[in-house]
Design a protein around this motif. Structure first.
Motif, short mmCIF file in Angstrom:
data_model
loop_
_atom_site.label_atom_id
_atom_site.label_comp_id
_atom_site.label_asym_id
_atom_site.label_seq_id
_atom_site.Cartn_x
_atom_site.Cartn_y
_atom_site.Cartn_z
N THR A 282 0.92 -1.24 0.01
CA THR A 282 -0.02 0.17 0.10
C THR A 282 0.79 1.34 -0.07
O THR A 282 2.01 1.31 0.42
N ASP A 283 0.29 2.36 -0.54
CA ASP A 283 1.15 3.49 -0.63
C ASP A 283 1.40 4.03 1.12
O ASP A 283 2.45 4.41 1.05
N LYS A 284 0.70 3.71 2.10
CA LYS A 284 0.69 3.95 3.23
C LYS A 284 2.16 3.25 3.73
O LYS A 284 2.81 3.82 4.56
N VAL B 138 11.43 5.75 7.14
CA VAL B 138 12.58 5.10 7.88
C VAL B 138 13.84 4.96 7.43
O VAL B 138 15.03 5.24 7.74
N LEU B 139 13.98 4.92 6.07
CA LEU B 139 15.03 4.64 5.40
C LEU B 139 15.52 6.10 4.61
O LEU B 139 16.71 5.70 4.22
N ASP B 140 15.18 6.94 5.07
CA ASP B 140 15.49 8.12 4.54
C ASP B 140 15.51 8.33 2.89
O ASP B 140 16.25 8.76 2.40
N LEU B 141 14.35 7.64 2.23
CA LEU B 141 14.05 7.59 0.78
C LEU B 141 12.87 8.36 0.50
O LEU B 141 12.22 8.47 1.48
N GLN B 142 12.60 8.41 -0.73
CA GLN B 142 11.39 8.77 -1.39
C GLN B 142 10.85 7.77 -1.67
O GLN B 142 11.25 6.62 -1.87
N ASP C 283 9.02 6.61 -3.98
CA ASP C 283 9.18 6.43 -5.54
C ASP C 283 10.68 5.64 -5.53
O ASP C 283 10.96 5.15 -6.80
N GLN C 284 11.49 5.88 -4.48
CA GLN C 284 12.64 5.14 -4.76
C GLN C 284 12.85 3.77 -4.20
O GLN C 284 13.81 3.08 -4.56
N LEU C 285 11.52 3.16 -3.80
CA LEU C 285 11.59 1.85 -3.57
C LEU C 285 11.14 1.03 -4.57
O LEU C 285 9.80 1.39 -5.32
N PRO C 286 11.78 0.07 -5.23
CA PRO C 286 11.16 -0.67 -6.51
C PRO C 286 10.06 -1.39 -5.99
O PRO C 286 9.74 -1.78 -5.00
N ASP C 287 9.32 -1.38 -7.18
CA ASP C 287 7.94 -2.08 -7.06
C ASP C 287 8.15 -3.50 -7.00
O ASP C 287 9.11 -4.00 -7.13
#
Length: 97
Positions: free
Chosen positions: A77-79, A87-91, A93-97
């Protein structure tokens, strides 16, 4: 990208484009896990965290993190994506699908 495959309208399934191109489900899962772990695991390693610590810090269900990283969860989910990214100091959209 998602594809709809039907056999006369009775049985409908959603499959990924990789599956539609003939890759086995286990190969799709392994590739998904590798993409995700390549981003997340180095950050956890630098912080000397394990997956459980990520769960605790993000405040989300453990299955969201564990299944996301092992590739068995196709989407989150987006949430939950936002919580993990923060928590990982990322945006998100930087987390892969």
């Amino acid at each position: 990208m998602r594809w709809w495959i039907s056999d006369g309208g009775l049985n409908v399934a959603i499959v990924s484009s990789e599956e539609a191109l003939g890759k086995t489900p286990s190969a799709v899962i392994a590739e998904r896990a590798a993409r995700r772990q390549a981003v997340v695991m180095p950050i956890l390693g630098k912080r000397r965290w394990k997956r459980g610590r990520l769960v605790t810090e993000a405040g989300i269900g453990k299955n969201s993190v564990y299944e996301y990283l092992d590739g068995t969860r196709a989407t989150i989910t987006d949430k939950n994506r936002t919580a993990i990214a923060e928590v990982l100091d990322l945006q998100p959209d930087q987390l892969p699908d």
